[in-house]
Design a protein around this motif. Structure first.
Motif, short mmCIF file in Angstrom:
data_model
loop_
_atom_site.label_atom_id
_atom_site.label_comp_id
_atom_site.label_asym_id
_atom_site.label_seq_id
_atom_site.Cartn_x
_atom_site.Cartn_y
_atom_site.Cartn_z
N THR A 43 30.22 46.05 43.25
CA THR A 43 30.82 46.40 44.53
C THR A 43 31.65 45.23 45.06
OG1 THR A 43 28.98 47.87 45.05
CG2 THR A 43 30.37 47.18 46.88
N THR A 44 32.85 45.53 45.51
CA THR A 44 33.71 44.50 46.07
C THR A 44 34.64 45.14 47.10
OG1 THR A 44 35.31 42.74 45.56
CG2 THR A 44 35.46 44.78 44.28
N GLU A 45 35.27 44.31 47.91
CA GLU A 45 36.29 44.80 48.83
C GLU A 45 37.64 44.16 48.54
OE1 GLU A 45 35.66 43.62 52.89
OE2 GLU A 45 34.83 41.67 52.30
N ARG A 46 37.74 43.43 47.40
CA ARG A 46 38.96 42.66 47.12
C ARG A 46 39.55 43.04 45.76
NH1 ARG A 46 39.34 38.63 51.00
NH2 ARG A 46 37.40 38.37 52.18
N THR A 47 40.86 43.20 45.75
CA THR A 47 41.58 43.45 44.50
C THR A 47 42.50 42.26 44.22
OG1 THR A 47 43.28 44.68 45.73
CG2 THR A 47 41.51 45.96 44.67
N ALA A 48 42.86 42.10 42.96
CA ALA A 48 43.67 40.95 42.55
C ALA A 48 44.64 41.38 41.46
CB ALA A 48 42.78 39.82 42.06
N ALA A 49 45.58 40.46 41.13
CA ALA A 49 46.66 40.82 40.22
C ALA A 49 46.87 39.75 39.16
CB ALA A 49 47.96 41.03 41.00
N THR A 50 46.94 40.18 37.92
CA THR A 50 47.33 39.32 36.80
C THR A 50 48.12 40.14 35.80
OG1 THR A 50 45.63 37.58 36.86
CG2 THR A 50 46.45 38.19 34.71
N ILE A 51 49.21 39.56 35.30
CA ILE A 51 49.91 40.15 34.16
C ILE A 51 50.04 39.08 33.08
CG2 ILE A 51 51.18 41.75 35.63
CD1 ILE A 51 53.73 40.06 34.98
#
Length: 305
Positions: free
Chosen positions: A132-140
């Motif tokens: 469970t989390t409330e945070r999203t992140a980005a990597t390419i």
């Protein structure tokens, strides 16, 4: 202090997995391992904006990879989007890597990578177990699509516009295969790593087994106005890493790996390009004042050989 893993694994098995590689799970048969489909080859030769930087030893580099992000969507012949649901890797243990236009998008000739505090907690899927989390992140990353040994790797980018602790951005290189074993044995190169708790400084680092952390990070690469566009580059040869910010050398490192490796190992293997935007941890931890979203903007990525 600076050895925060950008792609922190959920469980030790993920540490030995390539940063964007799909996980072959040991979970019950109901969990089907996911693999990446081969992308069609690009037909347009890279130009790197017509630039051909001068090599230290004489002559000029030749362009081998570039992306100016001039389309309307991310070019999937060049990039793979990190997803926790595929790799099992979490964003510094506090977030979920997702393939979502709120986090990864191309607009106005630029790539925008955003970490976000969502409006509600959600279940982040992972081969190692949902959390469970409330945070999203980005990597390419260019995993499986482009990799190179030696050359000049450069980014034109601007970091998020905040000086409040809790935001972390990075432009870096990671080994296509863990030829010498799991991290840090097969190496990692952080071309530019930025922490909002120390917003006037950008850190280049070279990680490997046997490194002296007092010497393997450039602690004095100060940058004025990191929220404006700057150029971040590394020139990688068999004997050294030379980091240039806005075409000025700010740090050089010659590595001496721990036995049984010897230089130029582990940096004699192909590495791929990675771009990451996450929330922070440890000395750059999230606080109540941390912005609910932060975006690193990338104008272009260019690689020469």
């Amino acid at each position: 202090m600076l050895r925060l893993r950008l792609l922190c694994a959920v469980g030790t098995a993920a540490v030995a997995t390539a940063a964007l590689a799909p996980v072959v799970s040991s979970a019950p048969p109901a969990v089907v391992p996911v693999t990446f489909a081969a992308a069609p080859a690009t037909t347009k030769a890279p130009t790197c904006g017509g630039e051909r930087p001068v090599k230290t030893g004489g002559g000029r580099y030749t362009c081998s990879f570039d992306d100016d992000f001039n389309g309307t969507a991310l070019d999937m012949t060049k990039w793979v989007v990190q997803e926790t649901a595929v790799t099992g890797i979490s964003a510094l243990g506090k977030g979920c890597y997702v393939n979502n236009s709120n986090n990864v998008r191309v607009s106005g000739g630029q790539l925008l990578l955003t970490s976000r505090k969502e409006s509600a907690y959600f279940q982040c899927q992972s081969p190692f177990g949902t959390y469970t989390t409330e945070r999203t992140a980005a990597t390419i990353g260019s995993y499986g699509l482009f990799n190179q040994t030696y050359g000049r790797f450069e980014f034109r980018a601007k970091m998020p516009a905040t000086t409040i602790t809790g935001i972390h951005s990075a432009l870096w290189l990671y080994p296509q295969k863990h030829t010498y074993g799991g991290w840090p044995n097969s190496g990692e190169v952080d071309v530019a790593e930025w922490f909002s708790a120390d917003a006037s400084r950008v850190y280049p680092s070279v990680h490997y087994a046997g490194e002296d952390t007092r010497l393997s990070t450039g602690y004095n690469c100060r940058m004025l106005a990191t929220s404006q566009f700057h150029r971040y580059a590394v020139e990688w040869t068999p004997t050294s890493m030379r980091f240039l910010y806005d075409n000025r050398v700010c740090y050089t490192h010659t590595w001496t790996p721990a036995s049984p490796l010897s230089a130029p190992q582990p940096f004699d293997q192909p590495f791929y390009v990675v771009l990451t935007q996450v929330f922070g941890g440890a000395w750059n931890a999230i606080t109540a004042q941390t912005p609910t979203s932060a975006t690193m903007t990338v104008d272009w990525v260019r690689v020469w050989k």
